[in-house]
Design an enzyme around this catalytic site. Structure first.
Site, short mmCIF file in Angstrom:
data_model
loop_
_atom_site.label_atom_id
_atom_site.label_comp_id
_atom_site.label_asym_id
_atom_site.label_seq_id
_atom_site.Cartn_x
_atom_site.Cartn_y
_atom_site.Cartn_z
N GLY A 1 0.78 -1.23 0.00
CA GLY A 1 0.00 0.00 0.00
C GLY A 1 0.81 1.28 0.00
O GLY A 1 0.33 2.32 0.45
N THR B 1 -8.81 -0.70 -18.94
CA THR B 1 -9.75 -1.27 -19.91
C THR B 1 -9.70 -2.78 -19.74
O THR B 1 -8.89 -3.30 -18.96
CB THR B 1 -9.37 -0.87 -21.36
N HIS C 1 1.11 1.13 -13.01
CA HIS C 1 1.82 -0.07 -13.45
C HIS C 1 3.31 0.22 -13.46
O HIS C 1 3.75 1.27 -13.95
CB HIS C 1 1.34 -0.47 -14.84
N LEU D 1 -9.81 -8.09 -13.06
CA LEU D 1 -11.20 -7.69 -12.96
C LEU D 1 -11.98 -8.18 -14.18
O LEU D 1 -11.43 -8.26 -15.28
CB LEU D 1 -11.28 -6.16 -12.84
N GLU E 1 6.67 6.27 -8.94
CA GLU E 1 5.23 5.97 -8.84
C GLU E 1 4.57 6.92 -7.85
O GLU E 1 3.48 7.44 -8.09
CB GLU E 1 5.02 4.52 -8.38
N LEU F 1 -5.45 -6.39 -20.36
CA LEU F 1 -4.49 -6.19 -19.27
C LEU F 1 -3.48 -5.06 -19.55
O LEU F 1 -2.80 -5.08 -20.58
CB LEU F 1 -3.73 -7.51 -19.02
N ASP F 2 -3.39 -4.11 -18.63
CA ASP F 2 -2.36 -3.06 -18.67
C ASP F 2 -2.27 -2.34 -20.01
O ASP F 2 -1.17 -2.05 -20.50
CB ASP F 2 -0.97 -3.66 -18.31
#
Ligand code: GRF
Length: 205
Positions: free
Chosen positions: A11, A136, A104, A88, A169, A139-140
């Site tokens: 996290g 979307t 990512h 997902l 990030e 994937l990635d």
């Protein structure tokens, strides 16, 4: 106007979003042992657990339905994936189309999927980095909001490179979420324009 953050582990990106002062309505984890959950609770942020091992969620669509139910209770403007390790379903992605963001750890479209740092080293790339993108079904591969590049040093191993990318990030995810909440992101023809922003990349040492 708020966001909900989905996590599975450490996290640190969630923490960067919180430390940036973004309006986080809730943090949802798919496993109780996610260290990020504890930090969120300590910060007084609402947390939810949708445990992917729960037998009620044996079918993936059941898990996604429970997740969507938990998210929708907070009526967020955006959902930020931050080290969320579940794939997902297309239905879930469709439900949050245009307001589901992910970070990512590579310069997409290079190195989608897992173990990006090891693969970058094996490929011998000299520049690596991270990407915030809209999610979307594939994937990635959704529209890219912002990227940050870091150098790859000859002495790097997977861990030193991951640490350098992670710092980047933490810089770009809050920026991207802030842009989104300010209504500055426009998706057209699969690419993102940021209103009033000439630059959608950053370099980090
Ligand atoms: C980050 O490297 C992120 O890019 C990837 O998973 C990792 C999560 O780290 N999707 P953390 O849980 O945010 O510390």
């Amino acid at each position: 106007m708020s966001i909900v953050i989905l996590i599975s582990g450490r996290g640190s990106n969630m923490r960067a979003l919180l430390e940036a002062g973004l309006p986080v309505a809730a943090v949802i984890a798919d496993r109780a042992e996610a260290p990020g959950l504890r930090y969120a609770r300590e910060q007084g942020v609402a947390t939810e657990l949708i445990d992917y091992r729960d037998s009620a969620y044996a079918v993936r669509s059941a898990f996604d339905a429970a997740l969507a139910g938990a998210i929708d209770r907070y009526a967020p403007k955006a959902v930020a994936l931050a080290g969320f390790m579940r794939l997902l379903t297309p239905g879930f992605v469709e439900r949050y189309a245009g307001c589901l963001l992910n970070i990512h750890p590579s310069l997409l479209p290079a190195f989608p999927g897992l173990r990006t740092h090891a693969r970058a080293l094996a490929a011998g790339v000299k520049v690596h980095g991270c990407t915030v993108h809209f999610v979307t079904a594939a994937l990635d591969s959704g529209p890219i909001v912002i990227q940050a590049a870091v150098p790859v040093h000859a002495s790097d191993d997977e861990h030193s490179l991951a640490a350098r990318v992670l710092q980047a990030e933490h810089r770009i995810y809050p920026l991207a979420v802030r842009w989104f909440l300010a209504g500055r992101l426009e998706i057209a023809d699969g690419t993102v324009k940021v209103a009033g922003e000439a630059q959608q990349w950053a370099f980090a040492a």
